[in-house]
Design an enzyme around this catalytic site. Structure first.
Site, mmCIF file in Angstrom:
data_model
loop_
_atom_site.group_PDB
_atom_site.id
_atom_site.type_symbol
_atom_site.label_atom_id
_atom_site.label_comp_id
_atom_site.label_asym_id
_atom_site.label_seq_id
_atom_site.Cartn_x
_atom_site.Cartn_y
_atom_site.Cartn_z
ATOM 1 N N ARG A 162 36.665 35.346 36.788
ATOM 2 C CA ARG A 162 36.575 34.200 37.711
ATOM 3 C C ARG A 162 37.664 33.168 37.397
ATOM 4 N NH1 ARG A 162 33.592 37.622 39.429
ATOM 5 N NH2 ARG A 162 31.508 37.309 40.313
ATOM 6 N N SER A 236 27.139 32.354 43.213
ATOM 7 C CA SER A 236 26.833 31.942 41.831
ATOM 8 C C SER A 236 27.411 30.556 41.588
ATOM 9 C CB SER A 236 27.467 32.899 40.825
ATOM 10 O OG SER A 236 26.991 34.199 41.009
ATOM 11 N N GLU A 332 31.089 27.594 38.305
ATOM 12 C CA GLU A 332 32.081 28.485 38.917
ATOM 13 C C GLU A 332 32.638 27.867 40.192
ATOM 14 O OE1 GLU A 332 31.775 31.574 41.942
ATOM 15 O OE2 GLU A 332 31.297 32.910 40.281
HETATM 16 P P1 FAD Z 1 37.228 28.260 49.692
HETATM 17 O O1 FAD Z 1 35.840 27.951 49.288
HETATM 18 O O2 FAD Z 1 37.695 27.761 51.002
HETATM 19 O O3 FAD Z 1 38.221 27.748 48.565
HETATM 20 C C1 FAD Z 1 37.974 28.024 47.204
HETATM 21 C C2 FAD Z 1 39.111 27.409 46.366
HETATM 22 O O4 FAD Z 1 40.326 28.072 46.638
HETATM 23 C C3 FAD Z 1 39.384 25.936 46.689
HETATM 24 O O5 FAD Z 1 39.801 25.310 45.505
HETATM 25 C C4 FAD Z 1 40.517 25.986 47.692
HETATM 26 O O6 FAD Z 1 41.304 24.820 47.708
HETATM 27 C C5 FAD Z 1 41.305 27.163 47.191
HETATM 28 N N1 FAD Z 1 41.987 27.941 48.234
HETATM 29 C C6 FAD Z 1 41.411 28.590 49.271
HETATM 30 N N2 FAD Z 1 42.345 29.261 49.985
HETATM 31 C C7 FAD Z 1 43.523 29.010 49.390
HETATM 32 C C8 FAD Z 1 44.877 29.397 49.670
HETATM 33 N N3 FAD Z 1 45.194 30.199 50.701
HETATM 34 N N4 FAD Z 1 45.848 28.939 48.854
HETATM 35 C C9 FAD Z 1 45.558 28.124 47.812
HETATM 36 N N5 FAD Z 1 44.325 27.716 47.505
HETATM 37 C C10 FAD Z 1 43.319 28.155 48.278
HETATM 38 N N6 FAD Z 1 32.569 35.303 44.552
HETATM 39 C C11 FAD Z 1 32.791 36.384 43.763
HETATM 40 O O7 FAD Z 1 33.781 36.442 43.035
HETATM 41 N N7 FAD Z 1 31.929 37.434 43.763
HETATM 42 C C12 FAD Z 1 30.818 37.447 44.518
HETATM 43 O O8 FAD Z 1 30.050 38.417 44.486
HETATM 44 C C13 FAD Z 1 30.550 36.322 45.353
HETATM 45 N N8 FAD Z 1 29.440 36.278 46.121
HETATM 46 C C14 FAD Z 1 29.202 35.178 46.905
HETATM 47 C C15 FAD Z 1 28.046 35.180 47.704
HETATM 48 C C16 FAD Z 1 27.781 34.099 48.526
HETATM 49 C C17 FAD Z 1 26.526 34.103 49.371
HETATM 50 C C18 FAD Z 1 28.689 33.012 48.575
HETATM 51 C C19 FAD Z 1 28.410 31.847 49.510
HETATM 52 C C20 FAD Z 1 29.824 32.995 47.783
HETATM 53 C C21 FAD Z 1 30.090 34.093 46.933
HETATM 54 N N9 FAD Z 1 31.226 34.140 46.111
HETATM 55 C C22 FAD Z 1 31.477 35.248 45.332
HETATM 56 C C23 FAD Z 1 32.173 32.996 46.078
HETATM 57 C C24 FAD Z 1 33.211 33.028 47.220
HETATM 58 O O9 FAD Z 1 32.853 33.906 48.218
HETATM 59 C C25 FAD Z 1 34.609 33.391 46.696
HETATM 60 O O10 FAD Z 1 35.004 32.522 45.684
HETATM 61 C C26 FAD Z 1 35.647 33.406 47.819
HETATM 62 O O11 FAD Z 1 36.848 33.969 47.355
HETATM 63 C C27 FAD Z 1 35.934 32.007 48.360
HETATM 64 O O12 FAD Z 1 36.754 32.147 49.500
HETATM 65 P P2 FAD Z 1 36.939 30.981 50.541
HETATM 66 O O13 FAD Z 1 37.990 31.390 51.487
HETATM 67 O O14 FAD Z 1 35.627 30.616 51.113
HETATM 68 O O15 FAD Z 1 37.471 29.833 49.571
HETATM 69 N N1 EPU Z 2 18.958 37.618 36.130
HETATM 70 C C1 EPU Z 2 17.726 37.057 35.883
HETATM 71 N N2 EPU Z 2 17.205 36.199 36.809
HETATM 72 C C2 EPU Z 2 17.852 35.884 37.949
HETATM 73 C C3 EPU Z 2 19.109 36.438 38.201
HETATM 74 C C4 EPU Z 2 19.653 37.311 37.272
HETATM 75 O O1 EPU Z 2 17.117 37.334 34.850
HETATM 76 O O2 EPU Z 2 17.304 35.094 38.726
HETATM 77 C C5 EPU Z 2 19.549 38.554 35.130
HETATM 78 C C6 EPU Z 2 18.948 39.943 35.181
HETATM 79 O O3 EPU Z 2 18.900 40.428 33.852
HETATM 80 C C7 EPU Z 2 19.981 40.737 35.955
HETATM 81 C C8 EPU Z 2 21.258 40.063 35.495
HETATM 82 O O4 EPU Z 2 20.915 38.688 35.364
HETATM 83 O O5 EPU Z 2 19.974 42.090 35.625
HETATM 84 C C9 EPU Z 2 22.440 40.209 36.435
HETATM 85 O O6 EPU Z 2 22.065 39.743 37.722
HETATM 86 P P1 EPU Z 2 22.893 40.173 39.032
HETATM 87 O O7 EPU Z 2 23.124 41.643 39.020
HETATM 88 O O8 EPU Z 2 22.211 39.574 40.197
HETATM 89 O O9 EPU Z 2 24.306 39.541 38.804
HETATM 90 P P2 EPU Z 2 24.775 38.119 38.250
HETATM 91 O O10 EPU Z 2 25.293 38.292 36.879
HETATM 92 O O11 EPU Z 2 23.722 37.110 38.462
HETATM 93 C C10 EPU Z 2 27.245 38.462 39.001
HETATM 94 C C11 EPU Z 2 28.278 37.663 39.716
HETATM 95 C C12 EPU Z 2 28.064 37.770 41.224
HETATM 96 C C13 EPU Z 2 28.208 39.221 41.623
HETATM 97 C C14 EPU Z 2 27.147 40.040 40.872
HETATM 98 C C15 EPU Z 2 27.285 41.532 41.113
HETATM 99 C C16 EPU Z 2 28.968 35.878 38.268
HETATM 100 C C17 EPU Z 2 28.915 34.423 37.974
HETATM 101 N N3 EPU Z 2 28.241 36.297 39.297
HETATM 102 O O12 EPU Z 2 25.983 37.841 39.255
HETATM 103 O O13 EPU Z 2 29.086 37.006 41.865
HETATM 104 O O14 EPU Z 2 28.029 39.395 43.001
HETATM 105 O O15 EPU Z 2 27.287 39.814 39.436
HETATM 106 O O16 EPU Z 2 28.431 42.004 40.475
HETATM 107 O O17 EPU Z 2 29.666 36.611 37.574
HETATM 108 C C18 EPU Z 2 29.660 34.852 42.697
HETATM 109 O O18 EPU Z 2 30.595 34.852 41.893
HETATM 110 O O19 EPU Z 2 29.467 33.911 43.499
HETATM 111 C C19 EPU Z 2 28.744 35.984 42.724
HETATM 112 C C20 EPU Z 2 27.675 36.059 43.544
#
Ligand code: FAD
Ligand code: EPU
Length: 336
Positions: A162, A236, A332
């Site tokens: 991240r 997250s 994050e």
């Molecule tokens: P924004 O929120 O618009 O911007 C994020 C940051 O990047 C800001 O600082 C912004 O200024 C900057 N930025 C954006 N675009 C540019 C650009 N073109 N040039 C320079 N700077 C820029 N993330 C994960 O890694 N894994 C996940 O599994 C994951 N699951 C998610 C689930 C949900 C339900 C949600 C709501 C979010 C999740 N995220 C996850 C976080 C998010 O989706 C990512 O961080 C995504 O890349 C953000 O993209 P965005 O276009 O919305 O960025």
């Molecule tokens: N867990 C709990 N309670 C909860 C949630 C999680 O105990 O309420 C524990 C469990 O042991 C579970 C473990 O956490 O097995 C891992 O949970 P999960 O698989 O849901 O993944 P996560 O670690 O919570 C990360 C990323 C997610 C990504 C998933 C799948 C980060 C900060 N988050 O979540 O990314 O989608 O793994 O790879 O690394 C994001 O970055 O926004 C994001 C959603």
């Protein structure tokens, strides 16, 4: 390029859905427009993609620029791989679906991550054992101060968990305009992570295609992550902390089943979701915001929360988890 608008509420431009006024707001759909909007500008600038990793805690007294650069072009193809140049304003999940349709492998595990392609390198997005650094070739970015376009190699992006150079040393200095990905033409699927295998088994699939893996990931994600269209959130809120084995062993004396993932010989990753749940926060509502009932790592806006309320909740969680486990959670989400 849109006309500059003034006093635009960003509520509908971020997935947390909190109100915050941008003094000025414009969109750009190519490098030239981005340059025109930024050269000679004296205001603070915020680049916006899908707003899915942003928490606005105050009005933004500056210029918000929404990236709408589109286009997917194949720029290289050999027997085993293909390189795609992708406009930073493309929607990440649509891009994933496009690659699956084309028969390209590598990003199916990152299905349904919200946001834009341009933001994907910002925090080296990842899910289910794959991060964009695994398929990243290079990117192009416009330097705001000079209007010059620079190319960044994978090493120059300094990707980590991240993390990238754009969140650190180069924060706020560049607009990412195009990202290049190298994807595989030969079947290569990674199903060992999390619940993918059990989800495929539940569906009776023994020889999955990339579409099957994508569907499995979508099913798992949909079962625990709130849909931002229904409940404001930014995924997250915290990173999973990396701690020493000594700290982890100390936790295990009180919680023998505490989960962990190996990182190195001396460190492990402890799921922040487990720490927050064990500290008693899962499903808790505080005013108009709270901790999601199915995923303790996700903070949610029940409708009218302010960015400051959500931020204050995150601070309370950080303090409580530190007090109970001696571990400092790191946010994050990008806080503005
Ligand atoms: P924004 O929120 O618009 O911007 C994020 C940051 O990047 C800001 O600082 C912004 O200024 C900057 N930025 C954006 N675009 C540019 C650009 N073109 N040039 C320079 N700077 C820029 N993330 C994960 O890694 N894994 C996940 O599994 C994951 N699951 C998610 C689930 C949900 C339900 C949600 C709501 C979010 C999740 N995220 C996850 C976080 C998010 O989706 C990512 O961080 C995504 O890349 C953000 O993209 P965005 O276009 O919305 O960025
Ligand atoms: N867990 C709990 N309670 C909860 C949630 C999680 O105990 O309420 C524990 C469990 O042991 C579970 C473990 O956490 O097995 C891992 O949970 P999960 O698989 O849901 O993944 P996560 O670690 O919570 C990360 C990323 C997610 C990504 C998933 C799948 C980060 C900060 N988050 O979540 O990314 O989608 O793994 O790879 O690394 C994001 O970055 O926004 C994001 C959603």
């Amino acid at each position: 390029m849109t006309q500059k608008l003034t006093n635009v509420d960003l509520k509908n431009y971020t997935t947390f859905g909190v109100s915050a006024l941008a003094t000025d707001f414009a969109t750009f759909s190519n490098e030239g427009e981005a340059r025109k909007l930024t050269l000679n500008n004296t205001q603070e600038i915020l680049i916006l993609g899908g707003g899915s990793n942003l928490l606005m805690t105050h009005d933004f007294k500056g210029l918000v620029l929404k990236n709408e650069i589109k286009g997917i072009t194949c720029v290289e193809k050999n027997e085993t791989s293909v390189v795609l140049k992708v406009g930073a304003g493309e929607i990440w999940h649509d891009f994933v679906l496009y690659t699956i349709e084309q028969g390209y492998y590598g990003i199916e595990n990152m299905s349904l991550i919200p946001g834009s392609v341009g933001a994907s390198p910002m925090q080296n997005i990842g899910a289910y054992g794959v991060e964009i650094k695994d398929v990243f070739e290079k990117l192009e970015a416009l330097e705001i101060a000079t209007g010059e376009v620079h190319t960044f190699s994978k090493d120059e992006c300094a990707f980590g968990y991240r993390e990238s150079v754009f969140k650190r040393a180069l924060k706020g200095k560049y607009i990412i305009t195009n990202v290049y990905f190298r994807l595989s033409l030969t079947k290569k699927l990674s199903t060992h992570y999390g619940a993918i295998e059990s989800e495929l088994a539940n569906q009776g699939i023994t020889s999955p295609t990339s579409k099957d893996v994508s569907n499995a990931v979508i099913a798992i994600r949909s079962s625990k992550l709130p849909n931002p269209k229904e409940l404001g959130n930014a995924g997250s809120f915290f990173k999973n902390p990396v701690v020493s084995i000594e700290i982890y062993n100390k936790i295990k004396t009180s919680y023998p089943n505490a989960p962990s993932y190996p990182v190195s010989e001396t460190n492990v990753k402890v799921p922040a979701g487990w720490l927050i749940e064990t500290a008693g926060w899962k499903g808790k509502q505080v005013g108009a915001c709270g901790v999601h009932k199915n995923q303790a790592l996700v903070l949610v806006n029940y409708g009218n929360a302010t960015g400051n309320e959500i931020y204050a909740l995150s601070t309370a969680i950080i303090e409580d988890v530190y007090q109970k486990f001696g571990i400092s959670l790191e946010r994050e989400v990008n806080i503005i």
